[in-house]
Design an enzyme around this catalytic site. Structure first.
Site, PDB file in Angstrom:
ATOM      1  N   CYS A   1      67.348  96.608  43.168  1.00 27.59           N
ATOM      2  CA  CYS A   1      68.256  97.452  43.653  1.00 27.59           C
ATOM      3  C   CYS A   1      67.551  98.620  44.315  1.00 27.59           C
ATOM      4  O   CYS A   1      67.401  98.576  45.484  1.00 27.59           O
ATOM      5  CB  CYS A   1      68.925  98.265  42.377  1.00 27.59           C
ATOM      6  SG  CYS A   1      70.518  99.089  42.973  1.00 27.59           S
TER       7      CYS A   1
ATOM      8  N   GLU B   1      72.295  93.144  39.498  1.00 27.44           N
ATOM      9  CA  GLU B   1      71.567  93.820  38.509  1.00 27.44           C
ATOM     10  C   GLU B   1      72.223  94.006  37.275  1.00 27.44           C
ATOM     11  O   GLU B   1      73.513  94.481  37.385  1.00 27.44           O
ATOM     12  CB  GLU B   1      71.360  95.359  39.027  1.00 27.44           C
ATOM     13  CG  GLU B   1      70.372  96.193  38.511  1.00 27.44           C
ATOM     14  CD  GLU B   1      70.301  97.666  39.016  1.00 27.44           C
ATOM     15  OE1 GLU B   1      71.190  97.911  39.999  1.00 27.44           O
ATOM     16  OE2 GLU B   1      69.221  98.192  38.642  1.00 27.44           O
TER      17      GLU B   1
ATOM     18  N   LYS C   1      61.604  97.143  37.244  1.00 26.24           N
ATOM     19  CA  LYS C   1      61.950  97.794  38.448  1.00 26.24           C
ATOM     20  C   LYS C   1      61.019  98.978  38.821  1.00 26.24           C
ATOM     21  O   LYS C   1      60.731  99.645  37.799  1.00 26.24           O
ATOM     22  CB  LYS C   1      63.486  98.550  38.223  1.00 26.24           C
ATOM     23  CG  LYS C   1      64.282  99.311  39.294  1.00 26.24           C
ATOM     24  CD  LYS C   1      65.494  99.558  38.942  1.00 26.24           C
ATOM     25  CE  LYS C   1      66.169 100.197  39.938  1.00 26.24           C
ATOM     26  NZ  LYS C   1      67.705 100.394  39.464  1.00 26.24           N
TER      27      LYS C   1
END
Lengths: 388, 388
Positions: free
Chosen positions: B236, B122, B199
């Site tokens: 993540c 990431e 994300k």
């Protein structure tokens, strides 16, 4: 998956035997989060365990901090894993009563350990015949959730020991066309039946062709309010389905039990993953309970994997454990021996972890409610992006 | 959670050091499902790894059986984990270019190993400053997903090595009010940008107060069709959210990458659980990639845990790994060293496992679509059963 060459007692015993000191502590930190303090097991329980040849392990999950505005909510949970007692060719009533007798000893030990809520493995009063495809004689075991012999047996124990009992049975809906269900009954410490939950997800995998016997449950995702906290039951195969775990959390469960019957080649490497993942993501305690040993049946049956017909379901590997919302877990019970796992929980840990992780707030239910509404429509078009 | 007393190289090295023979094999069977065959790493890659001090591990996931009606679909996937290169007080451009130079060496090694799709950690071109709460100078790193320096750098590599690149950056929406996003860009082996994903789930946990910098993504759950298979990215913190994993599967992903930046006290015991659970439950391959090392920043910042302000995010513990739908997984890369993990997959395994487990058919989306529609309403009443 590879089959074991011999039956190992447990992963933890294997580690303890080979690794010492700092290295062992570091392995356990990475694998299990932290080493949990053990609880003292009273002599009365130890004697019973020695006499009747079962294991007792006992651990304590604490909280992250002492709260100022809320008192601790301490609960002792017992998980019990057992072999069947009699050969599967014995009369059904004798098979069941032999299991009742054995369970009574383990529950007595749980009572000495101060257990408030006890959970047994899936379909605990019977051999796991529901993978043979034979209807007769096994369907005879099916019984009323409210009034059947198993519930009556549990009610007696519940009253005697002031213990909530989570009892997984084959239910016969006597007032509704003899429909069979895979059902868990929640018996209050008062002895009354609080309610029941019917298994939501039914396997069709290897020998476990359970859809041959019972259909998908129709009871939703109930959470049962007991004197010792709010509990729910994700029965066996439901542990592969994150949405099943999720809905019990949404409905307020503080501990979710996963009474199971699963064998070594099929699921052992997944066993430590799924119930623990559920504890982490949903911010509650989970309890994974599996049966132990090989159960051999009178007649041969086939698995559908090219192997010759056989009489057993391979190896139920025990390894029952508890997992906490902070990602920590207990060691597993034995892979080979009957056992009682006692854990003392402070249910306040759930909210402490949730306040810390915010998983409950970052999960974007609005987004997924919309997505799921779309995907159940027959014209759903997956979101696929291609190169221009 | 307890902090490590020293930095262990890896769980696997610790096990290999202390346990031998049958015991080691049995521990790995229970923990990892099976021992995967290793792949030969070419001398050219080994030389590069020795010269530039990074690790290469290479494994092969096979299928359960050889199919009669479909040819194998073999793909080599590379996961790359790295330290930052320069101090965080250096000029931003120099910091980023030093990382570009380093990544180029690891990608070159991946090319020697025949990798078709490579994924970096990431926000790989920058230190993970997005936990300091400092906007300046770190927001300067934000760049166009389509035309920024990082995408241009990756396009060059992609063309040079005929490799799909999964590149996670801080995106600046230059044509929309300078909105910042945590975004992963998918660059085709042709060098063209296939698309991007923003994300979905943003943490507010410990130092990782990333909601200070960017909001929840608005790109849904795209799956990117590449020459080497259909891929998706769960960035993540999304790994804590089973519904995020689920939707990528519904949309057809065959491999889901989880580029991450996560530290030892916060998440290490969860690391082996979540991406692997996702592979099992969704019937696809998952790839968990974490950064390595301690990143120290010029100014102190506080965590909100009562500890004194500090300048670092503790220990990024690497340990990148791949998991397969059958529950098996590779060992982890080092906890302390830069590394390249090469795995050869046959994407046909996904369908073979799905046909076997039937998880895709037993998940009862209709039930959960209904449940989720209910729970997002403000008057939702949890299904709680009380004793009468």
């Amino acid at each position: 998956m590879a089959e074991p060459t011999k039956q190992t007692e447990s992963l933890e015993k294997l580690l303890d035997k080979n690794v010492k000191g700092e290295d062992l502590a570091e392995i356990k930190r990475i694998l299990y989060g932290k080493e949990l303090p053990t609880l003292d097991v009273p002599e009365s329980a130890k004697k019973l365990a020695a006499k009747y040849n079962f294991e007792i392990q006992a651990y304590q999950f604490g909280t992250i901090f002492e709260e100022q505005l809320r008192t601790p909510r301490i609960v002792r949970v017992g998980l019990i894993q057992t072999h069947i007692v009699r050969p599967t060719s014995d009369p059904l009533k004798e098979q069941r009563e032999a299991i009742f007798d054995r369970i009574a000893k383990l529950v007595e030990a749980a009572a000495y350990c101060g257990v408030n809520i006890v959970c047994f493995q899936e379909l605990w009063p019977y051999p796991f015949a529901f993978a043979t495809r034979e209807k007769q004689p096994w369907c005879e075991f099916a019984e009323s959730a409210e009034h059947g012999p198993t519930t009556q047996f549990c009610q007696k124990l519940a009253r005697q020991y002031n213990m909530v009992i989570v009892s997984s049975i084959l239910e016969r809906a006597e007032n509704l066309e003899d429909i069979l269900w895979n059902t868990t009954v929640i018996i209050s410490n008062s002895g009354r039946v609080i309610g029941k939950h019917r298994k939501n997800h039914i396997p069709r995998i290897g020998d476990f062709n359970e859809s041959h016997y019972y259909m998908e449950g129709d009871t939703g995702h109930p959470v049962f309010q007991t004197q010792f906290g709010r509990i729910a039951v994700n029965i066996c195969f439901g542990r592969h389905h994150p949405l099943n775990w999720l809905m019990f959390g949404v409905n307020g469960a503080e501990i979710v039990f996963n009474p199971s019957a699963t064998v070594a080649p099929l699921s052992e490497p997944l066993w430590g993953i799924e119930a623990r993942n559920a504890a982490i993501t949903n911010g509650y305690f989970t309890a994974a309970i599996n049966r132990v040993g090989v159960e051999t049946f009178p007649n041969q049956f086939s698995t559908g994997d090219g192997n010759p017909p056989h009489r057993d379901l391979k190896y139920f590997y025990g390894s029952s454990y508890m997992a906490a919302p902070d990602g920590s877990r207990t060691p597993g019970l034995s892979r080979v021996k009957d056992g009682l796992l006692v854990t003392e929980l402070d249910l306040n840990l759930n909210r402490q972890v949730r306040d810390y992780t915010c998983f409950q707030m970052t999960q974007r239910f609005d987004l997924y409610a919309e997505s799921l509404a779309k995907i159940v429509k027959p014209d759903y078009k997956p979101q696929i992006v291609k190169e221009n």
